[in-house]
Design an enzyme around this catalytic site. Structure first.
Site, PDB file in Angstrom:
ATOM      1  N   SER A  16       0.850  -1.195   0.000  1.00 28.16           N
ATOM      2  CA  SER A  16       0.000   0.000   0.000  1.00 28.16           C
ATOM      3  C   SER A  16       0.879   1.236   0.000  1.00 28.16           C
ATOM      4  O   SER A  16       1.622   1.488   0.954  1.00 28.16           O
ATOM      5  CB  SER A  16      -0.902   0.024   1.240  1.00 28.16           C
ATOM      6  N   HIS A  41      -1.053  -1.278  -4.459  1.00 30.94           N
ATOM      7  CA  HIS A  41      -2.326  -0.993  -3.781  1.00 30.94           C
ATOM      8  C   HIS A  41      -2.428   0.505  -3.524  1.00 30.94           C
ATOM      9  O   HIS A  41      -1.559   1.101  -2.873  1.00 30.94           O
ATOM     10  CB  HIS A  41      -2.389  -1.777  -2.476  1.00 30.94           C
ATOM     11  N   ASP A  43      -4.686   3.462  -1.966  1.00 33.88           N
ATOM     12  CA  ASP A  43      -5.762   3.745  -1.025  1.00 33.88           C
ATOM     13  C   ASP A  43      -6.325   5.130  -1.266  1.00 33.88           C
ATOM     14  O   ASP A  43      -5.653   6.137  -1.032  1.00 33.88           O
ATOM     15  CB  ASP A  43      -5.239   3.646   0.411  1.00 33.88           C
ATOM     16  N   MET A  45      -9.061   7.808  -0.166  1.00 35.44           N
ATOM     17  CA  MET A  45      -9.942   8.151   0.967  1.00 35.44           C
ATOM     18  C   MET A  45     -10.550   9.528   0.745  1.00 35.44           C
ATOM     19  O   MET A  45      -9.867  10.454   0.308  1.00 35.44           O
ATOM     20  CB  MET A  45      -9.130   8.149   2.261  1.00 35.44           C
ATOM     21  N   HIS A  74      -8.241   0.922  -4.253  1.00 36.47           N
ATOM     22  CA  HIS A  74      -9.176   0.675  -3.154  1.00 36.47           C
ATOM     23  C   HIS A  74      -9.891   1.982  -2.851  1.00 36.47           C
ATOM     24  O   HIS A  74      -9.306   2.887  -2.252  1.00 36.47           O
ATOM     25  CB  HIS A  74      -8.358   0.158  -1.946  1.00 36.47           C
ATOM     26  N   MET A  76     -12.208   4.121  -0.874  1.00 35.64           N
ATOM     27  CA  MET A  76     -12.931   4.323   0.388  1.00 35.64           C
ATOM     28  C   MET A  76     -13.695   5.631   0.230  1.00 35.64           C
ATOM     29  O   MET A  76     -13.349   6.678   0.797  1.00 35.64           O
ATOM     30  CB  MET A  76     -11.933   4.366   1.554  1.00 35.64           C
ATOM     31  N   MET A 145     -11.232  -6.203   5.133  1.00 37.39           N
ATOM     32  CA  MET A 145     -10.507  -5.243   5.977  1.00 37.39           C
ATOM     33  C   MET A 145     -10.214  -5.886   7.327  1.00 37.39           C
ATOM     34  O   MET A 145     -11.127  -6.327   8.029  1.00 37.39           O
ATOM     35  CB  MET A 145     -11.336  -3.970   6.191  1.00 37.39           C
ATOM     36  N   GLY A 152      -3.096   3.872   7.969  1.00 34.93           N
ATOM     37  CA  GLY A 152      -2.136   2.787   8.041  1.00 34.93           C
ATOM     38  C   GLY A 152      -1.680   2.605   9.481  1.00 34.93           C
ATOM     39  O   GLY A 152      -1.987   3.425  10.353  1.00 34.93           O
ATOM     40  N   ASP A 181      -6.408  -6.616   4.121  1.00 36.17           N
ATOM     41  CA  ASP A 181      -5.831  -5.266   4.189  1.00 36.17           C
ATOM     42  C   ASP A 181      -5.870  -4.749   5.624  1.00 36.17           C
ATOM     43  O   ASP A 181      -6.951  -4.542   6.184  1.00 36.17           O
ATOM     44  CB  ASP A 181      -6.674  -4.364   3.267  1.00 36.17           C
TER      45      ASP A 181
HETATM   46  C1  DX5 Z   1      -6.441   1.327   5.499  1.00 34.22           C
HETATM   47  C2  DX5 Z   1      -5.866   1.026   4.136  1.00 34.22           C
HETATM   48  C3  DX5 Z   1      -4.733   0.069   4.161  1.00 34.22           C
HETATM   49  C4  DX5 Z   1      -3.581   0.476   4.982  1.00 34.22           C
HETATM   50  C5  DX5 Z   1      -2.773  -0.719   5.385  1.00 34.22           C
HETATM   51  O1  DX5 Z   1      -7.589   2.081   5.372  1.00 34.22           O
HETATM   52  O2  DX5 Z   1      -6.858   0.490   3.297  1.00 34.22           O
HETATM   53  O3  DX5 Z   1      -4.326  -0.285   2.843  1.00 34.22           O
HETATM   54  O4  DX5 Z   1      -2.777   1.402   4.348  1.00 34.22           O
HETATM   55  O5  DX5 Z   1      -1.744  -0.244   6.137  1.00 34.22           O
HETATM   56  P1  DX5 Z   1      -0.922  -1.127   7.163  1.00 34.22           P
HETATM   57  O6  DX5 Z   1      -0.327  -2.250   6.396  1.00 34.22           O
HETATM   58  O7  DX5 Z   1       0.049  -0.152   7.695  1.00 34.22           O
HETATM   59  O8  DX5 Z   1      -1.913  -1.615   8.201  1.00 34.22           O
HETATM   60 ZN    ZN Z   2      -6.399  -0.485   1.214  1.00 35.09          ZN
END
Ligand code: DX5
Ligand code: ZN
Length: 225
Positions: A16, A41, A43, A45, A74, A76, A145, A152, A181
């Site tokens: 990610s 990956h 993310d 948001m 991904h 969100m 999830m 993260g 994830d």
């Molecule tokens: C959380 C994200 C993840 C996150 C994972 O909302 O979708 O992809 O970045 O991060 P780590 O591996 O640090 O938990």
């Molecule tokens: Zn993610």
């Protein structure tokens, strides 16, 4: 014994880039590509569905020339339908939406596939596996999830392996990837692979070293090598 395989599928690693150096994102994507990642990956948001704001389609488009690897986007985002075409045009290969991201999940999945992209559905920790039961024929990937989305570096939720087992039984022999994830490091990777996961997302555990040569070793450790 896991050894980088879940039953019949090799384990895929999807670092990610949320945990990468945002000031050098192109370089970071090239580094994980050269270090042997399977997916990149991304993310996304929106500050509404989740309490954080990250990357938009313009950044995805700017990153596209830096790697030919699968861009695993991904989203969100809610409502998500108005943004899908932009992420498709930007070069996403897989577009994953949350089960709660709009009132008509089936229609959203048709929209993604209609744009020639692979369609994913993400399940929040509190979302039951049955949320995908009636759309399995329109899904290429299910993203489980193992933390609440938004940040993260959170701790892995311990009930996740059991949830993956139930999901795997629901999926049966369909050609659907099960991706996990949040909080994935070698110990939790082993648990989720044993439960049936085939794609591992990892932010912190890949990028924590901040030095390129260690990205490959971090990914090998997740594969159980
Ligand atoms: C959380 C994200 C993840 C996150 C994972 O909302 O979708 O992809 O970045 O991060 P780590 O591996 O640090 O938990
Ligand atoms: Zn993610």
């Amino acid at each position: 014994m896991v050894s980088g395989m879940a039953a019949d599928r090799p384990i895929k690693i999807a670092p990610s880039i949320l945990s990468a150096d945002f000031a050098r994102l192109g370089e970071e994507v090239r580094a994980i590509d050269e270090a042997g990642c399977d997916y990149v990956h991304i993310d996304v948001m929106d500050g509404h569905f989740v309490p954080n704001i990250t990357i938009g389609p313009g950044v995805v488009k700017a990153l596209r020339p830096h790697s030919a690897k699968t861009f695993d986007t991904h989203l969100m985002v809610a409502p998500v339908d108005p943004f899908i075409a932009a992420f498709a045009d930007a070069g996403s290969d897989i577009i994953t939406v949350h089960a709660e991201a709009g009132p008509h999940l089936d229609r959203t999945l048709q929209l993604i596939r209609g744009l020639g992209k692979r369609a994913g559905v993400s399940l929040n920790p509190g979302t039951p596996v049955d949320a995908v039961a009636w759309v399995l024929d329109k899904i290429d990937l299910i993203l489980v999830m193992s933390v609440n989305p938004g940040f993260g570096g959170q701790s892995f939720i311990e009930s996740t392996p059991e949830k993956i087992r139930r999901l795997k039984s629901l999926v049966g022999d369909r050609d659907i990837e099960i991706e996990v994830d949040g909080g994935i490091e070698p110990g939790t990777a082993r648990q989720v692979v044993e439960a049936g996961a085939t794609v591992l997302v990892a932010g912190t555990s890949v990028f924590k070293s901040k030095t390129r040569p260690e990205y490959g070793a971090a990914m090998a450790a997740l594969r159980g090598l």
